[in-house]
Design an enzyme around this catalytic site. Structure first.
Site, PDB file in Angstrom:
ATOM      1  N   ARG A  12      -9.270   9.439  13.776  1.00  0.00           N
ATOM      2  CA  ARG A  12      -8.421   9.985  12.719  1.00  0.00           C
ATOM      3  C   ARG A  12      -9.190  11.013  11.914  1.00  0.00           C
ATOM      4  NH1 ARG A  12      -7.764   9.124   7.359  1.00  0.00           N
ATOM      5  NH2 ARG A  12      -8.974   7.212   7.214  1.00  0.00           N
ATOM      6  N   GLY A  22       0.854  -1.190   0.000  1.00  0.00           N
ATOM      7  CA  GLY A  22       0.000   0.000   0.000  1.00  0.00           C
ATOM      8  C   GLY A  22       0.884   1.232   0.000  1.00  0.00           C
ATOM      9  N   LEU A  23       0.316   2.370   0.385  1.00  0.00           N
ATOM     10  CA  LEU A  23       1.127   3.590   0.368  1.00  0.00           C
ATOM     11  C   LEU A  23       2.330   3.460   1.274  1.00  0.00           C
ATOM     12  CD1 LEU A  23      -1.524   6.405   0.238  1.00  0.00           C
ATOM     13  CD2 LEU A  23      -0.033   5.579  -1.561  1.00  0.00           C
ATOM     14  N   ARG A  72     -15.346  12.831  12.151  1.00  0.00           N
ATOM     15  CA  ARG A  72     -16.108  11.620  11.832  1.00  0.00           C
ATOM     16  C   ARG A  72     -16.816  10.991  13.014  1.00  0.00           C
ATOM     17  NH1 ARG A  72     -11.618   9.007   7.774  1.00  0.00           N
ATOM     18  NH2 ARG A  72     -11.913  10.636   6.214  1.00  0.00           N
TER      19      ARG A  72
END
Ligand SMILES: Cc1cc2nc3c(=O)[nH]c(=O)nc-3n(C[C@H](O)[C@H](O)[C@H](O)COP(=O)(O)OP(=O)(O)OC[C@H]3O[C@@H](n4cnc5c(N)ncnc54)[C@H](O)[C@@H]3O)c2cc1C
Ligand code: SF4
Ligand code: FES
Lengths: 678, 251
Positions: A471, A48-49, A343
C-alpha cells in the site's frame, strides 16, 4: 492445502471502459425509498474511518443502524492514530496530477496485485472525500492564501497528500465521529461501546446478525439485522509487535471466514520503514514515525562497518561521521525516487544494510538506521533568512529558523520521538527501523464490497481489494472513507431492496442464533476453565516471534514450512496450557478478551504462512528469497501469479486443509511493468 | 546497560462502582528506565497472573501512542503522571526514582463512574458531543470544492490546535471542581473558528454547555489545573473564547 485453479465467485466488476464502470454500475443499482428505510436494520462492527463513515451515512439516509466497538468510545478507533495524510487527485499544486495518475501510482505501487476497477473508482472518488471533510470542519493544513496545503509521500512524484500536521487520522476520525454523534442524537444510530462481536449468524446461507459480548457486564447478546458490515480494521497484531493499537484484532473477520467468508491474500503484510526500533524484549508495541518525514529526512548508515560499531557502542556520534563516510543508500540505489521510494523498497533496503552489519542501534539485533534532518534544517533556515532579508546569517540563526519550520511541519512527531527515546531529534538524527504496519489482505469482497456470504459486507482495512501487494502511503484513509461515505451506501441499497417486499420481521429466535450463542459461551468457558499455567501474552509473543522470523520482511520455502509446523504446535500448546483468570459470569476481564483474540491469531497466522508459501514470486511486501535479482530486487511472476489467492475454510476441518481458489486479475489500461524506482 | 529500577506501587483496587475500593501495595523490581509506565503495569500483571495472587489490575489503554485518549491513570496526584504534555502511555519510568512509592488511582469524578479498578466510564463526554459537537452537514458528498472555503492559515492552525483534544478526561480529573470546561471549550472553539462551523455556533455552544451541566460536571473557577495536566496542551484561552461565544449566543 488444496489449490484449485478456477474461481466460482462473481466479482461483479461492471463491463465497459474503466472510467465509465462506476457511473454505469450506479445507474443499474436498485434503490430503497426513504419511507422504507426506517424498517431496515443494519449492524456495523467498527467505528474507524470506514465504520464511522458508513454508520453516519446510512443513518443520514434513514436506516436504523447498530454500531459496535470494543473501546469506550467510537472516537478511539485506531484510525485516530494515522499520522501522515490522505491522498486525493485534485492537482491543486499544478504538478499534472490526475485521477489516472493516482490510479496508476496505486496500481503500480501495489505491484499489480489489486483490482483495476476498484482502484480506479477509489481515485475517482478521492476528491469528493476532501471536500466532504472540509465541510465537516476538518482543519486541514492551509497555506498563507487560505488554500489547502499538500505534501508528497513515498512512491509518487506529485504532491497530493492532504494533512493536518501529523494528526490527520485523528482529525478525519473526529469528523466521522461527530457525524455519527449527530445521528446517535437523532436516535438513528444505537451505539454499543465496549462490545465485542464474537460470532456471525448465518441462516440458510444469508447473514442475519451477530453474537456480541458486553465487555463490562460480560453478557452475551444476540443482534439481528438485514445486513452486517464488518469494518474491524487490520490484523497486523498477529506479529505481536506492530504499529497497531493493542486491541486491534482479527476476530471479527476470522469469525466471518469460518462461517464461509473467503479470505484473500492473507500474506500481504506491509512493513513500514520508519518506526522507532525495538529497544527491549518486554516491549509491548512499536511506534510509527510518519512516512511524511522522508520528505525532509535523509536516510543513511555509515559506509564503514567500524563506524557502525563505534556508533552502536556509543563511542562515536552521528555528527562524527563525515559526509563522505555516510551511505545514503536509498539515494544511491534509487536516484530518481531517493528517500521517497515505496515502503516495501525502503524497508528491505534498511534490512539489507542491517543484515550486513551496518545497523546503528544498540539493540538485540543491532537494527536501526538514521533519519537525518540536518540538511533540511539548513536549507529551510537559509530560505527563511533570505525571506527576512538577513544577510550573512550565523549558523545558529540558520539552525533556529530551520528548526522552527521543521517544527511547524512535524512538531508532534518530534515531540513523540523525544518522549519515547529521550533524545532530541532536532539535534541528533532519529533512529528508525521497519515494523509491521498494515495488512493488505483481508476478507474477499466483490465490487459491491460484499463478502462471499450474502448480506455480509466488509470495508476499510478489513477487506482486500484496493492495495494489492503493497500500500502506498496516505491511501488507507482514502479507501476507508471512500468505502464508507461514497460506495457502500449505494451498493448496499441494491441488496437491501429485496427486503422491502419481504416484510418478515427480524428475530433472534432462530436455532442458528441458539447455536451460535452456545458456541461463543462454550469457547469462553473452555478458556476460563482451562487449568494451564501460561499467560495469553506468552503465546502472543511466541507467535509474533515465529511470524516475524519466518513470515516477516523476507520469506523462503524452508522458513515458511517451518513456521506452519511451529504455529500448529504452538496452537496445540495454547489450548492445553493457557491460563485465563476469572469466571464466566464475571464482567470486565482483559485477559479473557486477549485470549479470544490470540486464539484466532493462532489460526490466521498459519493461513498467512500457507499463503506466503503458495506464492512463489516476490511482489510488493511479499519477498520470496528464491525470487530476486542479483541486486536484491524482487522478481514478480505475472505468468503464474497474476491473481488473488482466495482461501476457503472447510467446516470442522483444520486450517491446513483450506482450499485455495484464484481470482485472475485483468488489466486493461495499464501495461504491467517491472516496478522500478531507480 | 542502564541501571534497573525498583518501585513500591500503591494501586487502587475496586470491583465495581457499587463496592468500596482500597489501595493495595505491590512491589516490582528490575524495571528498565526506558520501559513505559503501562509496560511496567503489564509486567506487574504478569507477575500477579503467574503467582495466582488475585486478578490482574484492570486499566484502559489502546493505541499506546498518545493519541486515542483511552489511557487514564492518576499518578502521584497528577492526571497522566508528573511529566507535562503527555499521556500515561507515553510516560517512561526514567522519570521516577529508584525505590520510589508510586500512587496509582483512577480518574475521580462523579461524572466518570468507576467500572473496575482504574477503569472509568467516560461516556458523559460522548453525550456532550451528541448534544451538538458537530457541523450538521450530511455526508453524501454534494459539498463544494474544499478550496472554495478559503481559511486564513492562522485560523486553520488555531482550529487545529483546539481540535487536537483526545477526549481523555485528564482536565476533569485534574480540576478540583471536576469541570469539563476545557474539553467542551476545545470543541466549541474548533468549529467556531472555521467559517463552515460558524453558522451553527450559537446553537452549538448553548446545547453543549447545557448538556455539560446536566452530566454533573462542576463549574470553572479558573484554577487552570486542566491546562497543566492536559496532554495536548489545550490552552485555557479557549475557555475564555467559549465564554464569549456563550454570552454572545444570548444577544
Ligand atoms: C500508526 C498508524 C499510522 C497510519 N498512518 C496512515 C496515514 O498517514 N495515511 C493513511 O492513509 N493510512 C495510515 N494508516 C493506516 C490507516 O490508519 C488504517 O488502515 C485505517 O485507519 C483503518 O481504518 P478502519 O476503519 O479499517 O479500521 P480501524 O480504524 O482500525 O477501526 C477498527 C474498529 O473496529 C472495532 N473492532 C475491531 N474488532 C472488533 C470486534 N471484534 N468487535 C467490535 N468491534 C471491533 C474497533 O473498536 C474499531 O472501532 C496508519 C496506521 C497506523 C497504525
Ligand atoms: S482538553 Fe486536554 S485533558 Fe481535557 S480531554 Fe481534551 S486532551 Fe484530555
Ligand atoms: S493508550 Fe492511546 S493515548 Fe494512551
Amino acid at each position: 492445502m488444496i489449490i484449485k485453479n478456477y474461481f466460482k465467485l462473481d466479482s461483479k466488476i461492471p463491463i465497459g471502459p474503466l472510467n465509465h464502470k462506476w457511473i454505469n454500475h450506479k445507474s443499474s443499482l436498485k434503490l430503497v425509498s426513504p419511507s422504507n428505510r426506517s424498517n431496515i436494520e443494519i449492524i456495523v462492527v467498527g467505528t474507524g474511518l470506514s465504520g464511522g463513515s458508513i454508520s453516519a451515512t446510512l443513518a443520514e439516509l434513514g436506516y436504523q443502524v447498530k454500531v459496535f466497538c470494543y473501546q469506550d468510545s467510537p472516537r478511539r478507533a485506531h484510525s485516530v492514530a494515522a499520522q501522515g495524510g490522505i491522498n486525493a487527485a485534485k492537482n491543486y499544486k499544478g504538478d499534472n496530477d490526475s485521477v489516472y495518475q493516482l490510479f496508476y501510482d496505486t496500481i503500480k505501487g501495489g505491484d499489480y496485485r489489486s483490482r483495476e476497477a476498484n482502484v480506479y473508482r477509489l481515485a475517482e472518488i478521492s476528491s469528493n472525500i476532501i471536500d466532504q471533510c472540509v465541510a465537516q470542519g476538518v482543519p486541514f493544513a492551509r497555506d498563507y492564501a487560505g488554500y489547502l496545503e499538500n505534501r508528497s509521500f513515498g512512491g509518487t512524484k506529485v504532491s497530493r497528500t492532504f494533512y493536518a500536521k501529523g494528526q490527520t487520522g485523528q482529525q478525519l476520525l473526529l469528523a466521522c465521529y461527530s457525524s455519527m454523534s449527530r445521528q446517535i442524537g437523532k436516535g438513528r444510530i444505537k451505539m454499543y461501546n465496549r462490545y465485542e462481536m464474537l460470532e456471525l449468524v448465518v441462516i440458510d446461507g444469508i447473514t442475519r446478525g451477530i453474537i456480541s459480548r458486553n465487555l463490562v457486564s460480560g453478557e452475551i447478546e444476540r443482534h439481528a439485522a438485514h445486513a452486517v458490515i464488518i469494518a474491524s480494521g487490520g490484523y497486523g497484531n498477529v506479529f505481536f509487535l506492530s504499529t497497531n493499537a493493542m486491541g486491534s484484532n482479527s476476530s471479527a473477520i476470522w469469525k466471518v471466514h469460518k462461517k464461509g467468508g473467503f479470505f484473500a491474500n492473507p500474506c500481504f503484510t506491509q512493513i513500514h520503514p520508519t518506526c522507532i526500533p525495538a529497544h527491549a524484549n518486554y516491549q509491548s508495541k512499536l511506534t510509527l514515525m510518519s512516512e511524511s518525514l522522508r520528505n525532509d529526512g535523509r536516510i543513511w548508515v555509515p559506509k564503514n562497518i567500524e563506524d557502525a560499531i563505534s556508533i552502536r557502542n556509543g563511542e562515536k556520534n552521528p555528527e562524527d561521521i563525515l559526509e563522505e563516510k555516510r551511505d545514503y543508500y536509498l539515494e544511491r540505489r534509487y536516484p530518481s525516487f531517493g528517500n521517497l521510494v515505496p515502503r516495501d523498497v525502503a524497508s528491505r533496503a534498511a534490512k539489507e544494510r542491517c543484515d550486513k552489519g551496518f545497523g546503528i542501534e544498540n539493540n538485540e539485533n543491532k537494527e536501526g538506521v538514521f533519519l537525518d534532518f540536518s540538511s533540511s534544517i539548513e536549507r529551510y533556515g537559509i530560505e527563511k533568512a533570505n525571506e527576512l532579508g538577513i544577510k550573512n546569517p550565523s549558523l545558529m540563526e540558520i539552525k533556529k529558523f530551520g528548526e522552527e519550520i521543521i517544527e511547524s511541519k512535524y512538531g508532534n512527531l518530534f515531540h513523540m520521538y523525544e518522549k519515547i527515546t529521550d533524545q532530541n531529534p532536532y539535534k541528533n538524527p532519529m533512529k528508525i527501523y521497519p515494523a509491521v504496519h498494515y495488512t493488505m489482505g483481508g476478507l474477499w469482497v466483490d465490487y459491491n464490497l460484499m463478502s462471499s456470504i450474502p448480506g455480509c459486507y466488509v470495508i476499510g482495512e478489513a477487506n482486500f481489494s484496493d492495495h494489492g501487494a503493497n500500500r502506498l502511503g496516505a491511501s488507507a484513509l482514502m479507501q476507508g472513507l471512500a468505502d464508507g461515505y461514497f460506495i457502500l451506501p449505494y451498493t448496499i441499497a441494491d441488496y437491501i431492496s429485496i427486503y422491502i417486499h419481504n416484510k418478515k420481521k427480524l428475530s433472534t429466535k432462530h436455532i442458528e442464533f441458539n447455536k451460535s450463542e452456545k458456541k461463543v459461551k462454550q469457547r469462553i468457558l473452555q478458556l476460563i476453565s482451562n487449568n494451564g499455567d501460561l499467560s495469553v501474552d506468552y503465546f502472543h509473543r511466541k507467535l509474533g516471534n515465529i511470524m516475524w522470523k519466518y513470515v516477516g520482511m523476507s520469506r523462503d520455502n524452508n522458513g515458511l514450512s517451518k513456521a506452519i509446523k511451529k504455529i500448529q504446535e504452538l496452537r496445540n500448546e495454547f489450548w492445553k496450557n493457557i491460563f485465563v483468570p476469572g469466571n464466566i459470569e464475571d464482567g470486565f476481564n482483559s485477559e479473557l478478551e486477549k485470549a479470544g483474540r490470540v486464539a484466532d491469531f493462532l489460526e490466521l497466522g498459519e493461513l498467512i504462512a500457507m499463503d506466503a508459501l503458495s506464492r512463489k514470486e516476490s511482489c510488493g511486501s511479499h519477498f520470496r528469497i528464491e525470487n530476486q535479482t542479483k541486486e536484491g530486487e524482487s522478481i514478480r511472476d505475472d505468468f503464474h501469479y497474476k491473481h488473488v489467492s482466495i482461501w476457503k475454510y472447510q467446516e470442522n476441518k483444520s486450517i491446513s486443509e483450506e482450499i485455495m481458489y484464484k481470482e485472475n486479475l485483468t488489466f486493461s489500461s495499464v501495461k504491467l511493468q517491472s516496478r522500478s524506482y531507480k | 546497560m542502564k541501571k534497573l529500577l525498583n518501585f513500591i506501587l500503591k494501586i487502587w483496587r475496586q470491583k465495581n462502582n457499587e463496592e468500596k475500593g482500597k489501595f493495595e501495595t505491590y512491589r516490582i523490581g528490575d524495571i528498565s528506565p526506558d520501559s513505559s509506565f503501562l509496560e511496567m503495569l503489564d509486567l506487574l500483571n504478569n507477575k500477579i497472573l503467574y503467582r495466582r495472587v488475585g486478578e490482574p489490575i484492570s486499566f484502559d489503554h489502546d493505541c499506546r501512542e498518545g493519541i486515542c485518549g483511552m489511557c487514564s491513570l492518576y499518578i502521584n496526584g497528577r492526571a497522566h503522571g508528573p511529566e507535562s504534555l503527555i499521556t500515561t502511555c507515553q510516560l517512561h519510568m526514567r522519570h521516577f526514582h529508584n525505590g520510589e512509592t508510586i500512587y496509582i488511582e483512577p480518574w475521580r469524578a462523579k461524572s466518570f463512574p468507576i467500572i473496575k479498578d482504574l477503569v472509568v466510564d467516560r461516556s458523559s463526554f460522548d453525550r456532550i458531543i451528541i448534544s451538538g459537537g458537530y457541523i450538521s452537514v450530511n455526508t453524501f458528498g454534494k459539498t463544494i470544492d474544499g478550496n472554495l472555503i478559503p481559511i486564513p492559515k492562522e485560523d486553520a492552525d488555531k482550529a487545529f490546535d483546539a481540535g487536537t483534544c483526545i477526549g481523555c478526561g485528564a482536565c476533569v480529573a485534574a480540576c478540583k471542581n471536576r469541570s469539563a470546561m476545557l474539553f467542551v471549550a476545545a470543541k466549541v472553539s474548533q468549529f467556531s473558528l472555521l467559517p463552515q462551523g460558524k453558522i451553527e455556533s450559537k446553537k452549538r455552544v448553548l446545547n453543549m454547555v447545557k448538556k455539560m451541566d446536566e452530566e454533573g460536571f462542576g463549574n470553572c473557577t479558573n484554577t487552570m489545573a486542566c491546562e497543566i495536566d492536559c496532554p495536548k496542551g489545550i490552552s485555557t484561552e479557549y475557555i475564555s473564547f467559549m465564554n464569549k461565544e456563550y454570552i454572545q449566543s444570548f444577544i
